[in-house]
Write an enzyme that holds these catalytic residues in place. Sequence first.
Site, mmCIF file in Angstrom:
data_model
loop_
_atom_site.group_PDB
_atom_site.id
_atom_site.type_symbol
_atom_site.label_atom_id
_atom_site.label_comp_id
_atom_site.label_asym_id
_atom_site.label_seq_id
_atom_site.Cartn_x
_atom_site.Cartn_y
_atom_site.Cartn_z
ATOM 1 N N SER A 163 -10.668 -74.606 -70.447
ATOM 2 C CA SER A 163 -10.506 -73.920 -69.320
ATOM 3 C C SER A 163 -9.611 -72.951 -69.306
ATOM 4 O O SER A 163 -9.544 -72.143 -70.246
ATOM 5 C CB SER A 163 -10.669 -74.704 -68.103
ATOM 6 O OG SER A 163 -10.922 -74.013 -66.906
ATOM 7 N N ASP A 261 -22.467 -74.433 -66.810
ATOM 8 C CA ASP A 261 -20.766 -74.326 -66.539
ATOM 9 C C ASP A 261 -20.834 -72.634 -66.069
ATOM 10 O O ASP A 261 -21.205 -71.585 -66.733
ATOM 11 C CB ASP A 261 -19.943 -74.055 -67.700
ATOM 12 C CG ASP A 261 -18.515 -73.786 -67.552
ATOM 13 O OD1 ASP A 261 -18.195 -73.486 -66.728
ATOM 14 O OD2 ASP A 261 -17.653 -73.818 -68.594
ATOM 15 N N HIS A 291 -18.721 -77.966 -67.328
ATOM 16 C CA HIS A 291 -17.167 -77.604 -67.491
ATOM 17 C C HIS A 291 -16.441 -79.098 -67.320
ATOM 18 O O HIS A 291 -16.924 -80.090 -66.776
ATOM 19 C CB HIS A 291 -16.749 -76.797 -66.276
ATOM 20 C CG HIS A 291 -15.512 -76.111 -66.510
ATOM 21 N ND1 HIS A 291 -15.182 -74.984 -67.247
ATOM 22 C CD2 HIS A 291 -14.376 -76.423 -66.073
ATOM 23 C CE1 HIS A 291 -14.086 -74.559 -67.279
ATOM 24 N NE2 HIS A 291 -13.420 -75.495 -66.717
#
Length: 320
Positions: A163, A261, A291
């Site tokens: 991320s 995601d 995610h």
Amino acid sequence: MTLHPDIGAFLDLAEERQAGSQATFATMTAQQARAAFELTTHQLRWPAPEAVDVQALEARGRDGAAIALRLYRPHGASAGPQGLVCYLHGGGYVVGSLDSHDGVCRELCQRSGFPVLSVGYRLAPEHKFPTALHDCTDTLHWLREQAVPLGIDLERVVLAGDSVGASLATVLAIEAAHAGEAAPITPCLQVLCYPMTDASQRSASMELFAEGYLLESDTLEWFYQHYARTAQDRLDWRFSPLLADDLIGVAPAVVVVAGFDPLLDEGLAYARKLQAQGVDVQLLEYPDLTHDLLRMRSVVPAVEQVHETLAGLIRQRLQR
């Protein structure tokens, strides 16, 4: 494209538990969100490898602040300089910690057979852009100074993250390419797991998966507002690396994306941009996952294979 049934069941259960509650990150203070994130970490914990030695370390930032570090080594690691994975955790610059990604670092260390250094960069909104990036850069300078006593081969360093940790990793890789011999460390590989690469606009996937798939678009916006000093910061390539003009010469990349995601499109766009500028890219797509998949091992046992795949690619690179 169908959501993995284990993920679907997990999300349905989470929705039932939250029924009637309006408590989302976007309605919380940063402190409340951090506590909620750490609680989720505890709930998602899986039996990560114990056959690693863990050492608490500390670097100093350019402003004198302490940067907490955690070094993982495989039990019985061979003597002599070794390659290293420098891992930067996700959490939108607001949540996440050395503890939240402890399991991921243990998996990569034990499975690859190489040390992993996890970086506890400072969080927003107390520390806004570009503090997190500066902490990571300062950690690389510290690592250069400490390489000999730590037994680290600076020619074999992988920058990895998930991320916004992946965003930080790729910015460090770009800066290293631009700096040339002046760079504190030039990575031999970057491993970018579902990276955030463009906070300047909303992609189609951010609209399509805006809610209901673990990471929500409103949460992303809340993260960005906490980290940015002004709206202009989001146009800075160090905040949104997809906006960088020159990617020539950056380290080869492994890019991991998840099908459900909101960051899917910008992860794919960044992989394409790297390839267009001559960078070797290996794209790993997990179309039925969401995610934060690296921390979902207790929910989706198949994530073990993702850990093994990434560790194998790291091992191949660091053994060269």
